[in-house]
Design an enzyme around this catalytic site. Structure first.
Site, short mmCIF file in Angstrom:
data_model
loop_
_atom_site.label_atom_id
_atom_site.label_comp_id
_atom_site.label_asym_id
_atom_site.label_seq_id
_atom_site.Cartn_x
_atom_site.Cartn_y
_atom_site.Cartn_z
N HIS A 96 1.05 -0.47 -0.26
CA HIS A 96 0.00 0.14 0.18
C HIS A 96 0.67 1.24 -0.07
CE1 HIS A 96 -3.49 2.32 2.11
NE2 HIS A 96 -2.83 2.68 0.53
N GLU B 160 1.94 1.82 -3.49
CA GLU B 160 1.04 2.16 -4.77
C GLU B 160 0.62 3.33 -3.98
OE1 GLU B 160 -3.54 3.55 -3.96
OE2 GLU B 160 -2.48 1.21 -3.53
N HIS B 161 1.16 4.49 -2.81
CA HIS B 161 1.19 5.79 -2.55
C HIS B 161 2.33 6.57 -3.18
CE1 HIS B 161 -2.19 6.64 -0.25
NE2 HIS B 161 -2.45 5.02 -0.09
N GLU C 141 -5.11 6.00 7.08
CA GLU C 141 -6.07 5.59 6.37
C GLU C 141 -5.43 3.68 6.36
OE1 GLU C 141 -4.99 4.68 1.69
OE2 GLU C 141 -5.75 6.78 1.50
#
Length: 137
Positions: free
Chosen positions: A49, A52-53, A127
């Site tokens: 994740h 991804e960012h 998040e």
């Protein structure tokens, strides 16, 4: 319904699928990496994740990915699950080359600066807190 497409593999191993629909004025470019949270160590989670960012944090020639996409009338986003990380762009058909250039540039050389890493790490942690630690049910 049957969708007709062309498929081939580039010399670098990238598999390409193309489906053309001349009745649509937009184009979608979808990049799917076969890596997700299931590939992580149980003691070091969140890396897929985070990566991804980081893909939106800029690259060698494109310091602000979103600005370039929006400037030509496009939208983009991504998601990561246990098996894949998926990036997608939708923009006017005349801007296909722009989408391919943006994707190739961030595949070539991401900006892994300490600042970008710190910013995106904070975002991913927030998040996680919002989605998993602060669920009402």
């Amino acid at each position: 319904m049957h969708i007709h497409f062309t498929s081939y593999v580039l010399d670098n191993g990238l598999r390409v699928l193309i489906h053309e629909d001349p009745t649509v004025s937009k184009v979608a470019v979808d990049i799917l990496y076969r890596v997700g949270s299931a590939d992580e160590s149980p003691t070091r989670t969140g890396l897929a994740h985070l990566f991804e960012h980081l893909m939106f944090s800029g690259s060698k020639h494109v310091p602000d990915y979103d600005t370039h996409v929006q400037r030509v009338g496009g939208e983009n986003n991504a998601f990561t699950n246990s098996d894949i990380t998926n990036y997608y762009i939708t923009l006017p058909g005349s801007q296909l080359e722009t989408a391919l250039w943006l994707e190739s540039d961030r595949m070539l050389e991401l900006d892994f600066s300490e600042q970008n890493l710190a910013v995106q790490r904070s975002v991913v942690i927030e998040e996680f807190k919002q989605r998993y630690l602060n669920q009402p049910y």
